[in-house]
Design a protein around this motif. Structure first.
Motif, PDB file in Angstrom:
ATOM      1  N   GLU A  80     -16.620 -29.026  -5.627  1.00 10.81           N
ATOM      2  CA  GLU A  80     -15.248 -29.546  -5.625  1.00 10.81           C
ATOM      3  C   GLU A  80     -15.222 -30.984  -5.089  1.00 10.81           C
ATOM      4  OE1 GLU A  80     -12.271 -26.933  -3.896  1.00 10.81           O
ATOM      5  OE2 GLU A  80     -11.049 -28.648  -3.323  1.00 10.81           O
TER       6      GLU A  80
ATOM      7  N   ARG B 194      -9.017 -40.289  -3.989  1.00 10.90           N
ATOM      8  CA  ARG B 194      -9.453 -40.802  -5.318  1.00 10.90           C
ATOM      9  C   ARG B 194      -9.300 -42.333  -5.322  1.00 10.90           C
ATOM     10  NH1 ARG B 194      -7.744 -35.371  -7.004  1.00 10.90           N
ATOM     11  NH2 ARG B 194      -7.906 -34.521  -4.908  1.00 10.90           N
TER      12      ARG B 194
ATOM     13  N   LYS C 153     -14.067 -34.476  -7.166  1.00 13.83           N
ATOM     14  CA  LYS C 153     -13.063 -35.437  -6.689  1.00 13.83           C
ATOM     15  C   LYS C 153     -13.689 -36.821  -6.510  1.00 13.83           C
ATOM     16  CE  LYS C 153     -10.285 -32.009  -4.320  1.00 13.83           C
ATOM     17  NZ  LYS C 153     -10.292 -31.237  -3.085  1.00 13.83           N
TER      18      LYS C 153
ATOM     19  N   SER D 153      -2.479 -32.269   4.439  1.00 15.46           N
ATOM     20  CA  SER D 153      -3.405 -31.815   3.398  1.00 15.46           C
ATOM     21  C   SER D 153      -4.789 -32.425   3.612  1.00 15.46           C
ATOM     22  CB  SER D 153      -2.872 -32.155   2.006  1.00 15.46           C
ATOM     23  OG  SER D 153      -2.688 -33.538   1.887  1.00 15.46           O
ATOM     24  N   MET D 154      -4.894 -33.468   4.464  1.00 13.26           N
ATOM     25  CA  MET D 154      -6.199 -34.072   4.729  1.00 13.26           C
ATOM     26  C   MET D 154      -6.809 -33.594   6.052  1.00 13.26           C
ATOM     27  SD  MET D 154      -6.599 -35.683   2.043  1.00 13.26           S
ATOM     28  CE  MET D 154      -8.169 -36.449   2.385  1.00 13.26           C
TER      29      MET D 154
ATOM     30  N   TYR E  71      -9.108 -44.225   3.700  1.00  8.64           N
ATOM     31  CA  TYR E  71      -9.190 -42.918   3.033  1.00  8.64           C
ATOM     32  C   TYR E  71      -8.578 -41.865   3.969  1.00  8.64           C
ATOM     33  CZ  TYR E  71     -11.213 -38.527   1.456  1.00  8.64           C
ATOM     34  OH  TYR E  71     -11.372 -37.218   1.052  1.00  8.64           O
TER      35      TYR E  71
ATOM     36  N   GLU F 158      -1.415 -37.728  -5.260  1.00 10.20           N
ATOM     37  CA  GLU F 158      -0.643 -36.972  -4.260  1.00 10.20           C
ATOM     38  C   GLU F 158       0.404 -37.811  -3.538  1.00 10.20           C
ATOM     39  OE1 GLU F 158      -3.096 -34.613  -1.632  1.00 10.20           O
ATOM     40  OE2 GLU F 158      -1.378 -33.976  -0.443  1.00 10.20           O
TER      41      GLU F 158
ATOM     42  N   ILE G 187      -0.736 -31.362  -2.168  1.00 15.58           N
ATOM     43  CA  ILE G 187      -1.611 -30.745  -3.164  1.00 15.58           C
ATOM     44  C   ILE G 187      -2.659 -29.962  -2.394  1.00 15.58           C
ATOM     45  CG2 ILE G 187      -3.314 -31.190  -4.944  1.00 15.58           C
ATOM     46  CD1 ILE G 187      -1.907 -33.680  -5.726  1.00 15.58           C
ATOM     47  N   LYS G 188      -2.864 -28.746  -2.753  1.00 18.52           N
ATOM     48  CA  LYS G 188      -3.965 -27.991  -2.147  1.00 18.52           C
ATOM     49  C   LYS G 188      -4.335 -26.917  -3.131  1.00 18.52           C
ATOM     50  CE  LYS G 188      -5.106 -29.324   0.916  1.00 18.52           C
ATOM     51  NZ  LYS G 188      -6.289 -30.181   1.150  1.00 18.52           N
ATOM     52  N   GLY G 189      -5.604 -26.874  -3.498  1.00 18.58           N
ATOM     53  CA  GLY G 189      -6.060 -25.982  -4.554  1.00 18.58           C
ATOM     54  C   GLY G 189      -6.486 -26.851  -5.727  1.00 18.58           C
ATOM     55  N   THR G 190      -7.789 -26.830  -6.032  1.00 14.64           N
ATOM     56  CA  THR G 190      -8.330 -27.728  -7.062  1.00 14.64           C
ATOM     57  C   THR G 190      -9.281 -26.972  -7.976  1.00 14.64           C
ATOM     58  OG1 THR G 190      -8.261 -29.495  -5.420  1.00 14.64           O
ATOM     59  CG2 THR G 190      -9.603 -29.904  -7.365  1.00 14.64           C
TER      60      THR G 190
ATOM     61  N   ALA H  93     -14.296 -38.317  -0.252  1.00 17.44           N
ATOM     62  CA  ALA H  93     -13.906 -37.125  -1.021  1.00 17.44           C
ATOM     63  C   ALA H  93     -14.178 -35.896  -0.182  1.00 17.44           C
ATOM     64  CB  ALA H  93     -14.688 -37.046  -2.329  1.00 17.44           C
ATOM     65  N   GLY H  94     -13.430 -34.857  -0.463  1.00 15.40           N
ATOM     66  CA  GLY H  94     -13.625 -33.617   0.290  1.00 15.40           C
ATOM     67  C   GLY H  94     -12.729 -32.532  -0.231  1.00 15.40           C
TER      68      GLY H  94
ATOM     69  N   ALA I 199     -10.452 -28.617   1.174  1.00 14.53           N
ATOM     70  CA  ALA I 199     -10.114 -27.702   2.255  1.00 14.53           C
ATOM     71  C   ALA I 199     -11.100 -26.542   2.294  1.00 14.53           C
ATOM     72  CB  ALA I 199      -8.708 -27.177   2.045  1.00 14.53           C
TER      73      ALA I 199
END
Ligand SMILES: C=C(O[C@@H]1C=C(C(=O)O)C=C[C@H]1O)C(=O)O
Ligand SMILES: NC(=O)CC[C@H](N)C(=O)O
Length: 698
Positions: free
Chosen positions: A684, A648, A688, A603-604, A628, A498, A514-517, A668-669, A671
């Motif tokens: 999810e 990542r 990640k 996004s975080m 992170y 990202e 980036i959002k949506g995985t 890792a996490g 939304a």
């Protein structure tokens, strides 16, 4: 000049409204003031009109709306309320407020106009699309306000979307006219303005120009002061037409005990790789906000202190230091980095910028001012050797000649193999799922629209070479913003997909959230993943962040546009939904100003940013995220920058390094939105986490 007051309820869309007002109302000046500013009420009646913005929380809570709830009783200033501002208007006229059974965060909904002849909705069709971000709604309990439009939700619930007072100049909309996916926002604002002008003329209101007072009292971001004009540095460089593997070169440098910071694109096709050489006199800049000490070691050693916890204090010193080093005005245009700052900024440094303190002990900033670097371009293949030291021709010649005559050995496979000292400990599924549910309660109460929940995992191993770890990571999880840093405080091995923020010397900026995985598997084709990523839930997650980033950019930039809306991109272990937002820096701002104000990456956090960060701090088990969720990148001597979001990624903090154990930290996490399922979020997060954690396990 028309003077408009825009009241900010600590929302992440306020400056999108500001942009919409400028586009809709001719010849106007908009002043943004926080809802709890003590000078808001005394000055409110000076303006031509007031716009009450959206925000987290409830219109019934004075902590959430500040002085906004009192503006209605001030005088007859025309007021337009948006979302929370709309709800506040409804409360003023005794409508009641309740929770929606089905919350509406980032959904595009058809709005049905029921009063087509009302001047607020002039030239607006009978049905149009608008984006909603709310969990509360106003229930008409009397006829003191007229409903002009509504949405019909599940179970035939009719939710008012636009209202007007029958006689007073009060109007409002429940939806977000400023969202990138809303229609007719500009038309509605210009209609409001016509109504406001007519009212002000009829009532002979006395409008006072207070812009000079507000220029120092409004809440617009300020630029980092530049106290000296930087001297010009001379750049010595040589470009060679040659294809060499950047990792082979780094392997060689390692074997010669040369230290470096390495920013590359490990994804194929890559573009550039930057090897910033850490020679014995390189400057290392590091600081922990909680210590307030600004340290620079090496060339041009520098030491100063600033008020503990003060982000402004840090950036002022950083800018002074950078300006003292100097700038370069010309060089090879196709080379993105000519020397300068490389390193990381923590998540907590971003939090401090929002006014939220932390008790982190590690360095929040760890940067190197690189004077010598080697940049490798892929297409066409070239190697550039660059130095901004004075009279450094001998070094440039020596390295160029070495590279020209070098016949590198094939890249050695990574020798990294982890011997775990104890099993990898992480939160159990139940605990994580419970945190997801806690987040969802905040989404239902109206405090957040989206929360990026994360956890940290620690992996203790027998000491092993961190460069070899990175080599294995980049092979197992190739990513466009991979990097290896060895700086005061930590070694960082990242395989981030990202980009956070890039800007060029002309001031053009780009953010790529980036959002949506969707996790990859043998059954998960690109088509299937695209279908899932095009679902309402995933698109809403992405849209919220696109709108949030537009707001971050609109504070510092002009011409903010969405250049890519929700494209499906494929990575090694996941498919993701990616957008891009661009803008141009205003004349008084530089890239560092934007970076400082846009942290931590939206996004975080989720939206609205400040309230969401507060909530996450209270929910997440691990109170610090550290590197992170922060950013890694560069700011070069020509004023250009490129920063990625730290995900990542595995971090080896110096404090977790002993002769017998290396404890790496990974985060890792994902939304959490109202439609998330706790199980889905856990899966999810695991997918990640695995993208970097697999290096320890395989
Ligand atoms: C939180 C992480 O990723 C963030 C969350 C994403 C999501 O919710 O889809 C996607 C990319 C990142 O912005 C992570 O990788 O740990
Ligand atoms: N966007 C907003 O202003 C939201 C208002 C309120 N917090 C709600 O969720 O309903």
């Amino acid at each position: 000049m028309n003077h408009i007051l825009l009241v900010d309820h600590y929302d992440s869309f306020t400056y999108n409204l500001l942009d919409l007002i400028y586009k809709s109302i001719p010849n106007c000046h908009v002043t943004v003031v926080k809802c709890d500013a003590s000078d808001l009420l005394p000055h409110a009646t000076d303006f031509s009109a007031i716009v009450l913005g959206p925000g987290p929380g409830s219109p019934l809570s004075s902590a959430d709306v500040g002085y906004s709830s009192k503006l209605w009783t001030q005088s007859d200033v025309p007021v337009f309320g948006v979302c929370l501002g709309f709800q506040s208007l409804c409360c003023r006229f005794d409508w009641s407020i309740d929770r929606l059974a089905e919350v509406q965060h980032g959904y595009i909904c058809p709005v049905q106009v029921t009063a087509p002849d009302h001047p607020l909705l002039k030239d607006v069709p009978s049905v149009f699309d608008a984006v909603r971000y709310h969990s509360l709604y106003a229930i008409p309990t009397n006829t003191q306000l007229n409903v002009l439009a509504h949405c019909t939700d599940t179970n035939s619930l009719v939710v008012p979307m636009a209202v007007a007072h029958p006689t007073l100049p009060y109007y409002g909309v429940q939806f977000h006219p400023e969202s990138i996916c809303s229609q007719y926002g500009q038309q509605i604002f210009s209609n409001f303005w016509q109504l406001a002008v007519a009212h002000n003329e009829k009532s002979h209101r006395n409008i006072v120009d207070t812009s000079s007072y507000w220029s120092s009292h409004c809440c617009n971001p300020r630029s980092i002061p530049r106290t000296i004009t930087p001297p010009f540095l001379s750049l010595t460089y040589k470009s060679i037409d040659l294809a060499i593997d950047p990792v082979a070169l780094c392997d060689y440098l390692k074997s010669e005990s040369v230290k470096f910071q390495f920013l590359e694109s490990a994804a194929v096709p890559g573009k550039h790789s930057i090897i910033a050489i850490n020679d014995e006199s390189s400057s290392l800049i590091y600081s922990a906000l909680n210590s307030g000490t600004f340290n620079v070691t090496g060339y041009n050693t520098f030491y100063d202190t600033y008020e503990k916890g003060s982000v402004d204090g840090f950036y002022n010193l950083l800018q002074t230091y950078i300006d003292q080093q100097g700038t370069v005005s010309s060089g090879p245009a196709d080379v993105p980095f000519w020397g300068g700052i490389v390193g990381y900024i923590s998540y907590e440094a971003g939090m401090a910028g929002l006014g939220i303190a932390s008790d982190v002990k590690n360095y929040d900033f760890s940067l190197m001012f690189a004077r010598r670097s080697i940049v490798l371009s892929c297409n066409p293949p070239k190697v550039h050797i660059l130095s901004v030291y004075i009279h450094d021709d001998p070094w440039v010649k020596q390295i160029s000649s070495f590279i020209e005559h070098w016949s590198p050995e094939p890249v050695r496979e990574s020798t990294f193999s982890a011997i775990l000292k104890q099993p990898i400990a992480q939160l159990d599924r139940e605990k994580y799922e419970q945190m997801v549910r806690q987040c969802q309660e905040y989404l239902h109460s109206g405090d957040s629209y989206e929360l990026c929940l994360t956890q940290r995992v620690r992996v203790s191993i027998e000491p092993a070479d961190s460069w070899e770890f990175y080599k294995k990571l980049r092979r197992m999880n190739p990513a466009p913003y991979a990097c290896y840093l060895d700086l005061p405080g930590a070694i960082v091995a990242s395989s981030s997909p990202e980009r956070f923020l890039k800007w060029n010397a002309e001031g053009t900026c780009e953010l790529r959230p980036i959002k949506g995985t969707v996790k990859k598997s043998s059954e998960m084709t690109f088509e299937k993943a695209s279908e899932i990523l095009n679902s309402r839930k995933e698109r809403a997650e992405n849209l919220m962040i696109v709108d949030l980033i537009r707001h971050d950019l609109n504070q510092i930039c002009t011409n903010v546009e969405v250049s890519q809306l929700m494209k499906v991109e494929e990575y090694e272990t996941v498919y993701q939904l990616v957008s891009a937002i661009i803008g141009t820096l205003r004349r008084s701002f530089h890239g560092l100003d934007l970076l400082r104000h846009a942290l931590p990456p939206g996004s975080m956090t989720g939206a609205p940013k400040k309230r969401s960060v507060d909530i996450l701090k209270s929910i997440e088990q691990d109170k610090t995220r550290g590197i992170y969720s922060g950013v890694i990148g560069y700011l070069d001597v020509a004023g250009r920058g490129d920063w990625s979001v730290v995900i990542r990624t595995a971090v080896l903090y110096t404090k977790d390094t002993t002769d017998t154990t290396h404890t790496w930290t990974l985060g890792a996490g994902g939304a959490v939105v109202a439609l998330s399922t706790p199980e889905g979020e856990y899966e999810e997060m695991q997918a990640k986490l695995y993208s970097a954690c697999q290096v320890f396990l395989r």
